[in-house]
Motif scaffolding. Structure first.
Motif, PDB file in Angstrom:
ATOM      1  N   PHE A 302      39.258  11.384 125.087  1.00 45.77           N
ATOM      2  CA  PHE A 302      39.395  12.311 126.202  1.00 45.77           C
ATOM      3  C   PHE A 302      40.548  13.302 126.016  1.00 45.77           C
ATOM      4  O   PHE A 302      40.401  14.490 126.313  1.00 45.77           O
ATOM      5  CB  PHE A 302      39.542  11.539 127.514  1.00 45.77           C
ATOM      6  N   ALA A 303      41.675  12.847 125.503  1.00 44.96           N
ATOM      7  CA  ALA A 303      42.760  13.786 125.199  1.00 44.96           C
ATOM      8  C   ALA A 303      42.562  14.363 123.798  1.00 44.96           C
ATOM      9  O   ALA A 303      42.484  15.579 123.621  1.00 44.96           O
ATOM     10  CB  ALA A 303      44.102  13.080 125.302  1.00 44.96           C
ATOM     11  N   ASN A 304      42.471  13.474 122.812  1.00 42.69           N
ATOM     12  CA  ASN A 304      42.153  13.879 121.441  1.00 42.69           C
ATOM     13  C   ASN A 304      43.021  15.056 120.983  1.00 42.69           C
ATOM     14  O   ASN A 304      42.530  16.095 120.556  1.00 42.69           O
ATOM     15  CB  ASN A 304      40.669  14.242 121.323  1.00 42.69           C
ATOM     16  N   THR A 305      44.332  14.892 121.068  1.00 42.45           N
ATOM     17  CA  THR A 305      45.254  15.953 120.698  1.00 42.45           C
ATOM     18  C   THR A 305      45.531  15.918 119.200  1.00 42.45           C
ATOM     19  O   THR A 305      45.106  15.020 118.466  1.00 42.45           O
ATOM     20  CB  THR A 305      46.572  15.792 121.463  1.00 42.45           C
ATOM     21  N   GLU A 306      46.301  16.883 118.750  1.00 42.18           N
ATOM     22  CA  GLU A 306      46.674  16.964 117.339  1.00 42.18           C
ATOM     23  C   GLU A 306      47.460  15.730 116.905  1.00 42.18           C
ATOM     24  O   GLU A 306      47.470  15.380 115.712  1.00 42.18           O
ATOM     25  CB  GLU A 306      47.501  18.238 117.117  1.00 42.18           C
ATOM     26  N   GLU A 307      48.084  15.059 117.845  1.00 42.98           N
ATOM     27  CA  GLU A 307      48.849  13.856 117.530  1.00 42.98           C
ATOM     28  C   GLU A 307      48.000  12.811 116.798  1.00 42.98           C
ATOM     29  O   GLU A 307      48.502  12.040 115.983  1.00 42.98           O
ATOM     30  CB  GLU A 307      49.396  13.256 118.829  1.00 42.98           C
ATOM     31  N   VAL A 308      46.713  12.785 117.088  1.00 42.21           N
ATOM     32  CA  VAL A 308      45.830  11.769 116.496  1.00 42.21           C
ATOM     33  C   VAL A 308      45.765  11.898 114.984  1.00 42.21           C
ATOM     34  O   VAL A 308      45.705  10.892 114.266  1.00 42.21           O
ATOM     35  CB  VAL A 308      44.418  11.878 117.118  1.00 42.21           C
ATOM     36  N   VAL A 309      45.776  13.114 114.478  1.00 39.13           N
ATOM     37  CA  VAL A 309      45.523  13.315 113.039  1.00 39.13           C
ATOM     38  C   VAL A 309      46.693  13.968 112.306  1.00 39.13           C
ATOM     39  O   VAL A 309      46.643  14.112 111.073  1.00 39.13           O
ATOM     40  CB  VAL A 309      44.262  14.182 112.832  1.00 39.13           C
TER      41      VAL A 309
END
Length: 341
Positions: A302-309
């Motif tokens: 749902f958020a899926n921000t740049e932080e994930v990758v």
């Protein structure tokens, strides 16, 4: 089938006019709420046949049908056309298969007789079951990948439900009333089972012709957000993805043609499948574990921000990058292996 009632005071679905296919396309792409276009399909030969008589409309369809068995729902006499559950939560209709001439012969006998059980053919693929019907009777919708369906039958009431695709529904014969609710009204519609449904989608348990506000008090709030449209032959209504809609066929014989499409590729799958799997795997976990999984869903989905990758080399991000047909297929294959264990 009663008119008035709860429908009398509902806000009407807004009406739009379109000059051509390009204008309709622009309107569909820009609209977050339903709208009606009067006369959009008025020039269809099927519409014109139906304006002459219901029997002429049936004859027109019979001339173009393929010699295949159709699936038909046959309701109970005295149900006022409501295809729903009975008191034991079994379906109050049965399914049968027959050729279209046989089905239409029964409708010929039943037409105008309220004591006859409702007869309903739902979501019939226009291309699979008819020759030339689409070519002579369709709305130009550009490059959308469409599922084109036809719905035929005697007076019926179909409980409020929603669909994942966007929907343009065109009344070809008879009259139909659509009562529409925004996506967020699902709590106020008192949804029934998700795995035992009249047609594959959870439906509202409220009887719109005689709502029980003691049993379903929040339905009053749903009605405060409802919109209603009563459509004549040739009229069309746009129903955005996931909007709830209660649909009534009001004439002795009714035909609807609708077009479903989605703005995302089909290889992305159906969100309902993810919800069903979450009920299987997450819903009955201990509360602390459910809180953790809610956090993970927010992080990855749902958020899926740049932080994930950000900390992963680009070449190694795989399904964490925006999906492609290849990486979507990789997830699907992984799920199939997991579910088969």
């Amino acid at each position: 089938m009663a008119d008035g009632g709860i429908f009398a005071d509902l806000r009407a679905v807004r009406e739009e006019t379109v000059a051509d296919a390009a204008a309709l396309d622009a309107l569909l792409r820009s609209s977050a709420e339903p709208f009606v276009v009067r006369g959009l399909a008025a020039d269809w030969p099927l519409v014109q046949a139906g304006l002459r008589s219901a029997r002429e409309a049936r004859a027109y369809l019979l001339e173009r049908r393929r010699d295949l068995p159709f699936t038909v729902s046959i309701g109970n006499a005295g149900s006022d056309g409501r295809l729903f559950y009975d008191d034991a939560m079994a379906m109050n209709f049965r399914m049968a298969r027959a050729k279209l001439p046989e089905i239409f012969a029964k409708i010929d006998e039943a037409e105008g007789d309220p004591s006859i059980p409702p007869i309903y053919l739902g979501s019939v693929d226009v291309h699979e079951f008819f020759d030339g019907l689409h070519a002579a009777n369709h709305i130009e919708l550009g490059d959308r990948q469409l599922l084109s369906s036809i719905w035929m039958g005697t007076p019926t009431r179909i409980a409020a439900h929603n669909d994942f695709p966007d929907n343009l529904a065109c009344v070809a014969v008879g009259r139909r009333r659509f009562t529409l609710f925004p996506r967020n009204q699902f709590r106020n519609l008192y949804l029934g089972p998700v795995d035992h449904t009249p047609a594959g989608r959870a439906v509202s348990m409220v009887d719109f012709s005689n709502p029980d506000f003691e049993q379903h008090p929040r339905f009053r709030e749903a009605l405060a957000h409802a919109q209603v449209a009563e459509l004549e032959p040739g009229d069309a209504v746009y129903i955005p993805s996931m909007w709830w809609h209660h649909v009534e066929g009001l004439a002795p014989f009714n035909v609807l043609v609708n077009y479903w499409w989605r703005e995302t590729p089909r290889w992305l799958g159906q969100p309902q499948d993810a919800l069903n799997h979450a009920m299987l795997t997450i819903r009955d976990l201990p509360e602390d574990q459910k809180r953790h999984w809610r956090d993970l869903f927010d992080y990855y989905v749902f958020a899926n921000t740049e932080e994930v990758v950000a900390h992963i080399p680009e070449a190694a991000r795989s399904v964490l990058d925006p999906l492609t047909p290849e990486t979507a297929g990789r997830i699907r294959a992984f799920l199939l292996r997991a579910l088969s264990k």
